[in-house]
Motif scaffolding. Structure first.
Motif, PDB file in Angstrom:
ATOM      1  N   GLY A   1     -93.310 -22.948   3.319  1.00  0.00           N
ATOM      2  CA  GLY A   1     -92.495 -23.583   2.289  1.00  0.00           C
ATOM      3  C   GLY A   1     -91.516 -24.604   2.838  1.00  0.00           C
ATOM      4  O   GLY A   1     -91.368 -25.695   2.281  1.00  0.00           O
ATOM      5  N   GLY A   2     -90.840 -24.283   3.928  1.00  0.00           N
ATOM      6  CA  GLY A   2     -89.871 -25.212   4.515  1.00  0.00           C
ATOM      7  C   GLY A   2     -90.526 -26.463   5.055  1.00  0.00           C
ATOM      8  O   GLY A   2     -89.994 -27.568   4.898  1.00  0.00           O
ATOM      9  N   GLU A   3     -91.671 -26.302   5.701  1.00  0.00           N
ATOM     10  CA  GLU A   3     -92.397 -27.469   6.225  1.00  0.00           C
ATOM     11  C   GLU A   3     -92.848 -28.366   5.081  1.00  0.00           C
ATOM     12  O   GLU A   3     -92.798 -29.597   5.193  1.00  0.00           O
ATOM     13  CB  GLU A   3     -93.611 -27.022   7.045  1.00  0.00           C
ATOM     14  N   PHE A   4     -93.280 -27.748   3.977  1.00  0.00           N
ATOM     15  CA  PHE A   4     -93.713 -28.537   2.823  1.00  0.00           C
ATOM     16  C   PHE A   4     -92.538 -29.316   2.233  1.00  0.00           C
ATOM     17  O   PHE A   4     -92.667 -30.493   1.888  1.00  0.00           O
ATOM     18  CB  PHE A   4     -94.354 -27.634   1.767  1.00  0.00           C
TER      19      PHE A   4
ATOM     20  N   ASP B   1     -84.405 -47.078  -7.078  1.00  0.00           N
ATOM     21  CA  ASP B   1     -83.689 -47.818  -8.120  1.00  0.00           C
ATOM     22  C   ASP B   1     -82.279 -47.282  -8.363  1.00  0.00           C
ATOM     23  O   ASP B   1     -81.578 -47.746  -9.260  1.00  0.00           O
ATOM     24  CB  ASP B   1     -84.500 -47.855  -9.422  1.00  0.00           C
ATOM     25  N   GLY B   2     -81.841 -46.272  -7.579  1.00  0.00           N
ATOM     26  CA  GLY B   2     -80.482 -45.767  -7.655  1.00  0.00           C
ATOM     27  C   GLY B   2     -80.280 -44.517  -8.488  1.00  0.00           C
ATOM     28  O   GLY B   2     -79.222 -43.901  -8.443  1.00  0.00           O
ATOM     29  N   ARG B   3     -81.273 -44.138  -9.281  1.00  0.00           N
ATOM     30  CA  ARG B   3     -81.127 -42.938 -10.103  1.00  0.00           C
ATOM     31  C   ARG B   3     -81.139 -41.682  -9.223  1.00  0.00           C
ATOM     32  O   ARG B   3     -81.846 -41.625  -8.231  1.00  0.00           O
ATOM     33  CB  ARG B   3     -82.252 -42.844 -11.136  1.00  0.00           C
ATOM     34  N   THR B   4     -80.364 -40.684  -9.630  1.00  0.00           N
ATOM     35  CA  THR B   4     -80.341 -39.422  -8.890  1.00  0.00           C
ATOM     36  C   THR B   4     -81.566 -38.593  -9.259  1.00  0.00           C
ATOM     37  O   THR B   4     -82.063 -38.666 -10.392  1.00  0.00           O
ATOM     38  CB  THR B   4     -79.067 -38.614  -9.201  1.00  0.00           C
ATOM     39  N   MET B   5     -82.033 -37.820  -8.286  1.00  0.00           N
ATOM     40  CA  MET B   5     -83.230 -37.016  -8.529  1.00  0.00           C
ATOM     41  C   MET B   5     -83.053 -35.622  -7.944  1.00  0.00           C
ATOM     42  O   MET B   5     -82.290 -35.407  -7.007  1.00  0.00           O
ATOM     43  CB  MET B   5     -84.464 -37.675  -7.916  1.00  0.00           C
ATOM     44  N   VAL B   6     -83.783 -34.695  -8.527  1.00  0.00           N
ATOM     45  CA  VAL B   6     -83.897 -33.341  -8.002  1.00  0.00           C
ATOM     46  C   VAL B   6     -85.392 -33.033  -7.936  1.00  0.00           C
ATOM     47  O   VAL B   6     -86.141 -33.364  -8.861  1.00  0.00           O
ATOM     48  CB  VAL B   6     -83.139 -32.312  -8.873  1.00  0.00           C
ATOM     49  N   ILE B   7     -85.828 -32.458  -6.816  1.00  0.00           N
ATOM     50  CA  ILE B   7     -87.249 -32.149  -6.626  1.00  0.00           C
ATOM     51  C   ILE B   7     -87.406 -30.655  -6.377  1.00  0.00           C
ATOM     52  O   ILE B   7     -86.690 -30.077  -5.561  1.00  0.00           O
ATOM     53  CB  ILE B   7     -87.854 -32.921  -5.435  1.00  0.00           C
ATOM     54  N   GLN B   8     -88.337 -30.068  -7.106  1.00  0.00           N
ATOM     55  CA  GLN B   8     -88.756 -28.695  -6.862  1.00  0.00           C
ATOM     56  C   GLN B   8     -90.116 -28.756  -6.183  1.00  0.00           C
ATOM     57  O   GLN B   8     -91.023 -29.413  -6.680  1.00  0.00           O
ATOM     58  CB  GLN B   8     -88.864 -27.927  -8.179  1.00  0.00           C
ATOM     59  N   CYS B   9     -90.257 -28.103  -5.033  1.00  0.00           N
ATOM     60  CA  CYS B   9     -91.508 -28.085  -4.274  1.00  0.00           C
ATOM     61  C   CYS B   9     -92.129 -26.698  -4.354  1.00  0.00           C
ATOM     62  O   CYS B   9     -91.431 -25.708  -4.122  1.00  0.00           O
ATOM     63  CB  CYS B   9     -91.254 -28.423  -2.806  1.00  0.00           C
TER      64      CYS B   9
END
Length: 187
Positions: free
Chosen positions: A48-51, A86-94
């Motif tokens: 999971g961490g490597e991904f 483009d400057g927008r904030t993002m959150v990613i779930q992997c």
């Protein structure tokens, strides 16, 4: 004697060619890995961490900034935080899952809560598998970028993260495609 010498020189040249080709192949593979190009089979073997690190590096390659890997226990549902080009904030779930597993819609709903919690403008869900039908609909209806296995392969091969918006919710194949896919991974 001349024939033996010619044979020895020929063998050494052949051997040197083989060694150079092998080291060149290794070098090319190592450079591809550094550049983020890995096969999906290599991605499947990651923990999971490597991904999460892999996804972060793909974001960095695409010009995302302020990137931070936060994925650990008690991460409030976020694995990577940052800003899109483009400057927008993002959150990613992997989610690195076995290729047979589908992402259920509750995980998309959890990501929507995570987006609110972190005040992010864009929510992105990246997985090594596919989404269930209801989860794809939930993602598309709520503006979540759902990056499934096929899109992850495109992203890894040079497509930009933002270009995947154009194919969001598409590309998971029909029933025959899914059956061939299940048959491949069940053997």
């Amino acid at each position: 004697m001349v024939l033996a010498t010619a044979a020895m020189v020929g063998w050494r040249l052949w051997r040197m060619d083989r060694l150079l080709r092998r080291s060149d192949g290794q070098w090319r593979h190592e450079e591809a890995v550094k550049a983020g190009h890995r096969t999906l089979a290599e991605v499947d073997r990651m923990d999971g961490g490597e991904f999460e690190d892999f996804v972060l590096e793909l974001c960095r390659r695409d010009g995302c900034t302020d990137l931070k890997r936060v994925g650990r226990s008690h991460d409030d549902g976020a694995d990577v935080l940052g800003r899109l080009p483009d400057g927008r904030t993002m959150v990613i779930q992997c989610k690195r899952n076995t290729p047979k597993r589908r992402i259920p819609s509750r995980e998309i709903r959890d990501l929507l809560g995570t987006r609110v919690h972190f005040g992010a403008e864009v929510a992105i869900f990246v997985t090594t598998t596919y989404f269930s039908g209801p989860s794809v609909r939930t993602a598309v209806q709520n503006g979540v970028l759902a990056v499934h296995r096929d899109h992850l392969g495109q992203w890894n091969n040079g497509a930009t993260l933002l270009s995947l918006r154009d194919v969001n919710g598409l590309g998971q194949g029909d029933r025959r495609h899914h059956q061939r896919w299940r048959d491949t991974y069940s053997s």
